[in-house]
Design a protein around this motif. Structure first.
Motif, mmCIF file in Angstrom:
data_model
loop_
_atom_site.group_PDB
_atom_site.id
_atom_site.type_symbol
_atom_site.label_atom_id
_atom_site.label_comp_id
_atom_site.label_asym_id
_atom_site.label_seq_id
_atom_site.Cartn_x
_atom_site.Cartn_y
_atom_site.Cartn_z
ATOM 1 N N LEU A 4 0.819 -1.203 0.000
ATOM 2 C CA LEU A 4 0.000 0.000 0.000
ATOM 3 C C LEU A 4 0.860 1.262 0.000
ATOM 4 O O LEU A 4 0.352 2.372 0.047
ATOM 5 N N GLY A 5 2.166 1.088 -0.017
ATOM 6 C CA GLY A 5 3.068 2.247 -0.004
ATOM 7 C C GLY A 5 3.919 2.261 -1.261
ATOM 8 O O GLY A 5 3.908 1.333 -2.057
ATOM 9 N N SER A 6 4.691 3.335 -1.464
ATOM 10 C CA SER A 6 5.525 3.409 -2.665
ATOM 11 C C SER A 6 6.900 3.998 -2.403
ATOM 12 O O SER A 6 7.793 3.857 -3.231
ATOM 13 N N ALA A 33 -8.104 1.667 9.784
ATOM 14 C CA ALA A 33 -8.463 3.012 10.228
ATOM 15 C C ALA A 33 -7.257 3.773 10.790
ATOM 16 O O ALA A 33 -7.287 5.003 10.869
ATOM 17 N N ASP A 34 -6.208 3.043 11.173
ATOM 18 C CA ASP A 34 -5.032 3.679 11.779
ATOM 19 C C ASP A 34 -3.926 3.973 10.768
ATOM 20 O O ASP A 34 -2.879 4.516 11.139
ATOM 21 N N LEU A 35 -4.124 3.605 9.512
ATOM 22 C CA LEU A 35 -3.048 3.711 8.525
ATOM 23 C C LEU A 35 -2.613 5.157 8.294
ATOM 24 O O LEU A 35 -3.429 6.036 8.054
ATOM 25 N N THR A 36 -1.317 5.339 8.399
ATOM 26 C CA THR A 36 -0.689 6.597 7.999
ATOM 27 C C THR A 36 0.573 6.227 7.231
ATOM 28 O O THR A 36 1.068 5.091 7.326
ATOM 29 N N GLU A 37 1.104 7.169 6.464
ATOM 30 C CA GLU A 37 2.319 6.885 5.703
ATOM 31 C C GLU A 37 3.462 6.506 6.633
ATOM 32 O O GLU A 37 4.203 5.549 6.368
ATOM 33 N N GLU A 38 3.590 7.240 7.738
ATOM 34 C CA GLU A 38 4.687 6.987 8.664
ATOM 35 C C GLU A 38 4.570 5.611 9.318
ATOM 36 O O GLU A 38 5.546 4.858 9.412
ATOM 37 N N ILE A 59 6.609 -1.746 7.721
ATOM 38 C CA ILE A 59 7.252 -2.465 6.622
ATOM 39 C C ILE A 59 8.746 -2.602 6.864
ATOM 40 O O ILE A 59 9.330 -3.681 6.659
ATOM 41 N N ASN A 60 9.385 -1.541 7.308
ATOM 42 C CA ASN A 60 10.817 -1.590 7.587
ATOM 43 C C ASN A 60 11.139 -2.597 8.687
ATOM 44 O O ASN A 60 12.149 -3.302 8.626
ATOM 45 N N GLU A 61 10.283 -2.664 9.699
ATOM 46 C CA GLU A 61 10.480 -3.643 10.771
ATOM 47 C C GLU A 61 10.423 -5.063 10.215
ATOM 48 O O GLU A 61 11.255 -5.918 10.546
#
Length: 268
Positions: free
Chosen positions: A65-67, A156-161, A167-169
């Motif tokens: 969901l990220g880029s 509902a909690d999704l933010t870019e940060e 994902i990094n974890e």
């Protein structure tokens, strides 16, 4: 046929579950685990997709969901192109999910955590980021976290940060990949393949005329016997009788003691 009749007359119940994908629970003899029966051995991907994955030595995230990531992203999307699409993102209306999950360069699968997808993830031993939406997805996501091969995020909690941090974890902490491989080993360690197990038991029931010997006696109990109401009634009546007799005896003993005391007082 009424659903209740189907439930009570069923000779065999094939369950899309397994101890590697679900919690261990007690079964009756005619309940058979065939979890993962739909999973097929990986086949060669389409040439362009195979090249995309083979050349992604840094790793691939499937259905992200990220880029803003260095790794490449393979995203199932309803459009062929995307305005402002980053060069590391490839879109596709249809993607051969099982074959993609089997590719050694795949590092992470981001999914809604449906049952079949969760089973395929365990089969191929891939770490997962679960973003459940509805139904059983929340329970499946919770199991992913408890079994240690992934993390979950509330939609509902999704933010870019938060998304990038999670994902990094998953990409940098090796414990998720290790746990995913261990869970996959448990999945594959069976005497027979799930589909072969299903075929055997279906043929077994046919050979034995419905295999009535596999049915438990509880199915034929009346409703009051099933809920032990007859036992509860007998126990309750017996308890009341015992209590009544006990109270009567205690009452007589107390009355006897009182009479003896009164007689002693009159004598003195």
């Amino acid at each position: 046929m009424d659903l209740a009749d189907v439930m009570y007359r069923a000779s065999l119940v094939l369950l899309n579950s397994h101890s590697s994908t679900n919690l261990a629970v007690p079964y009756v003899p005619n309940m058979i685990d065939i979890g993962g029966f739909h999973v097929k051995s990986p086949t060669k991907l389409p040439e362009d997709l195979q090249e995309f994955l083979d050349n992604s030595k840094e790793g691939v995230i499937y259905f992200s969901l990220g880029s803003n990531l260095k790794v490449k992203v393979l995203w199932k999307w309803e459009e062929d192109v995307w305005s402002g699409q980053p060069p590391n993102v490839r879109l596709g209306k249809w993607l051969p999910q099982q074959d993609i999950l089997a590719h050694p360069n795949l590092k992470l699968f981001i999914t809604h955590s449906g049952l079949l997808s969760t089973i395929e993830i365990i089969y191929h031993g891939v770490p997962v980021l679960a973003i459940p939406i509805a139904g059983d997805q929340k329970l499946n996501a919770e199991r992913v976290v408890n079994q240690g091969f992934g993390l979950k995020l509330r939609f509902a909690d999704l933010t870019e940060e938060l998304l990038l941090e999670t994902i990094n974890e998953l990409l940098t902490n090796p414990k998720y990949a290790v746990n995913a491989k261990k869970r996959s080993e448990v999945f594959h360690d069976r005497m027979t393949k799930p589909l072969d197990t299903a075929m055997y038991w279906v043929e077994y029931v046919i050979r034995h005329g419905g295999a009535p010997h596999l049915r438990i006696a509880g199915i034929d109990l009346s409703w009051y016997q099933y809920f032990l109401l007859d036992v509860i009634l007998i126990f309750s009546v017996t308890s009341v009788i015992v209590l009544y007799i006990s109270l009567k005896l205690i009452n007589r003993l107390l009355l006897g003691c009182c009479r003896r005391k009164k007689q002693k007082i009159k004598t003195n």
